[in-house]
Design an enzyme around this catalytic site. Structure first.
Site, PDB file in Angstrom:
ATOM      1  CG  HIS A  63      -1.903   1.100   1.290  1.00  0.00           C
ATOM      2  ND1 HIS A  63      -3.092   1.017   1.988  1.00  0.00           N
ATOM      3  CD2 HIS A  63      -1.896   2.342   0.743  1.00  0.00           C
ATOM      4  CE1 HIS A  63      -3.759   2.146   1.869  1.00  0.00           C
ATOM      5  NE2 HIS A  63      -3.049   2.976   1.132  1.00  0.00           N
ATOM      6  CG  HIS A  93      -1.182   6.383  -2.373  1.00  0.00           C
ATOM      7  ND1 HIS A  93      -2.354   6.237  -3.103  1.00  0.00           N
ATOM      8  CD2 HIS A  93      -1.448   5.881  -1.138  1.00  0.00           C
ATOM      9  CE1 HIS A  93      -3.267   5.680  -2.324  1.00  0.00           C
ATOM     10  NE2 HIS A  93      -2.750   5.448  -1.135  1.00  0.00           N
ATOM     11  CG  HIS A 117      -7.545   3.583  -0.345  1.00  0.00           C
ATOM     12  ND1 HIS A 117      -6.845   3.104  -1.421  1.00  0.00           N
ATOM     13  CD2 HIS A 117      -6.662   4.303   0.394  1.00  0.00           C
ATOM     14  CE1 HIS A 117      -5.587   3.524  -1.325  1.00  0.00           C
ATOM     15  NE2 HIS A 117      -5.444   4.261  -0.237  1.00  0.00           N
ATOM     16  CD  GLU A 140      -7.510   6.582   4.782  1.00  0.00           C
ATOM     17  OE1 GLU A 140      -7.993   6.655   3.632  1.00  0.00           O
ATOM     18  OE2 GLU A 140      -6.389   7.066   5.077  1.00  0.00           O
ATOM     19  CG  ASP A 196      -1.480   5.557   2.896  1.00  0.00           C
ATOM     20  OD1 ASP A 196      -1.679   5.422   1.681  1.00  0.00           O
ATOM     21  OD2 ASP A 196      -2.363   5.965   3.676  1.00  0.00           O
ATOM     22  CG  ASP A 197       0.130   8.928   0.904  1.00  0.00           C
ATOM     23  OD1 ASP A 197       0.213   8.951  -0.332  1.00  0.00           O
ATOM     24  OD2 ASP A 197      -0.893   8.550   1.517  1.00  0.00           O
TER      25      ASP A 197
HETATM   26  N1  HPA Z   1      -6.513   7.455   1.465  1.00  0.00           N
HETATM   27  C1  HPA Z   1      -7.183   7.885   0.407  1.00  0.00           C
HETATM   28  N2  HPA Z   1      -6.591   8.421  -0.643  1.00  0.00           N
HETATM   29  C2  HPA Z   1      -5.273   8.517  -0.654  1.00  0.00           C
HETATM   30  C3  HPA Z   1      -4.527   8.094   0.422  1.00  0.00           C
HETATM   31  C4  HPA Z   1      -5.180   7.506   1.521  1.00  0.00           C
HETATM   32  O1  HPA Z   1      -4.591   7.079   2.532  1.00  0.00           O
HETATM   33  N3  HPA Z   1      -3.235   8.347   0.105  1.00  0.00           N
HETATM   34  C5  HPA Z   1      -3.217   8.888  -1.119  1.00  0.00           C
HETATM   35  N4  HPA Z   1      -4.449   9.004  -1.585  1.00  0.00           N
HETATM   36 ZN    ZN Z   2      -3.613   4.877   0.626  1.00  0.00          ZN
END
Ligand code: HPA
Ligand code: ZN
Length: 336
Positions: A14, A16, A194, A197, A275-276
């Protein structure tokens, strides 16, 4: 423990690519493309990374991506992430990219995917890192626009393994993308999304029942519904959990209260991911290390998490087996 985690062979499921954009590289690319950004220093960018929710983060994330123009920009962004993988013993990574963030600004799909793919190829060759691509649809945009993106992707189908669904979750349920997911599956893409969350457990039900997804990104809110947990286990669907993302976006108030151990004890298959990483304060190994400390995870639990990362990757059986053997060898040597 830290050394055990750093050297542990692992996969990241996971991630991006736009979320790996370090302020230093952002500044450098902005300068060479002569794009103005609303920050005067790297420190100023970093201090803007304070979020109350997913939308706060997305606003800054989309802003940063605007400096990416040339194929080389996408190449440099991707290669820089893959070098970090090599340093952390990430043996395989499944990279999400958001084509619409770029095509909406007039950058061609070809420029984006060519830059990213060439970096993946180079990293395979130079760093021995395996990777594949997940094309994510932006859920705040219409299904019609996702269809256009699907169309754009077809000449590059051989470079893409799966489709995902990201961006603002609340108010944009998976059912909004039913038709485009059906069409994506027909084209041979594996469906992922996703879910859960910020959205509630109903969104996860929709993602598995209506979109037919094979893996859930995040999935924290599955814990709201016992029947859903049972269904996820029955279908053998994994959750790609992102601890430092969860605290940065206040999905979880403190790492000590992170539900990962609870998920594992319930029998859910979970993995750890960044994630990021440029925005949430840590790469994958830091996610492992911080969560290990907060939840007092054992080496065996860490090993299980890494095993899941290969097991629930989108790789073919033979390649999975090769990586799992590498992991087994590492783990058994640690226990001598
Ligand atoms: N959630 C939703 N969109 C996203 C995320 C995330 O964690 N990271 C980058 N785009
Ligand atoms: Zn994500």
């Amino acid at each position: 423990m830290q050394r055990f985690i750093n050297n542990l062979p692992k996969a990241e499921l996971h991630l991006h690519i736009e979320g790996t954009f370090d302020p230093e590289l952002m500044f450098e690319i902005a300068k060479r493309n002569q794009i103005k950004i609303p920050f005067s220093s790297v420190e100023e960018i970093r201090s803007a990374y304070e979020f109350n929710c997913l939308q706060d983060f997305l606003n800054i994330y989309y802003q940063g991506a605007k400096v990416l123009i040339q194929e080389k920009d996408f190449y440099d962004l991707t290669y820089s992430y893959l070098e970090k993988c090599a340093a952390q013993n990430v043996r395989h990574t499944e990279i999400m990219f958001d084509p619409q963030t770029h095509t909406d600004r007039g950058i061609s799909f070809k420029t984006v995917i060519t830059g990213i793919s060439k970096a993946m190829e180079a990293a395979k060759e130079n760093l021995n890192i395996s990777s594949l691509l997940i094309m994510s649809y932006l859920r705040h945009l219409s299904e019609e626009k996702a269809f256009k993106t699907l169309q754009d992707s077809l000449p590059f189908k051989n470079l893409i393994t799966a489709v995902g669904l990201d961006s603002s979750e609340k108010g944009n349920p998976p059912s909004k993308f039913k038709k485009v997911f059906e069409a994506s599956i027909k084209e041979g893409y594996i469906p992922l999304a996703h879910a859960g969350e910020e959205g509630n457990s109903d969104y996860i039900w929709e993602a598995i029942d209506i979109l037919g997804i094979k893996r859930i990104d995040h999935g924290n809110n599955a814990l709201q519904d016992k029947n859903l947990i049972a269904e996820i286990i029955k279908r053998d669907i994994a959750l790609t959990v992102c601890p430092l993302s969860n605290t940065a976006l206040q999905v979880v108030n403190d790492l000590k209260n992170h539900p990962l151990k609870k998920m594992m004890n319930l029998g859910l298959k979970v993995t750890i991911n960044s994630d990021d990483p440029a925005f949430f304060g840590g790469q994958i190994n830091k996610n492992f290390i911080e969560l290990q400390k907060a939840l007092d995870l054992t080496k065996k639990e860490i090993y299980e998490l890494s095993k899941n990362s290969f097991q629930y990757s989108l790789l073919d059986t033979e390649t999975k087996f090769k990586f799992l053997l590498e992991l087994e060898t590492y783990y058994s040597e640690q226990n001598l």
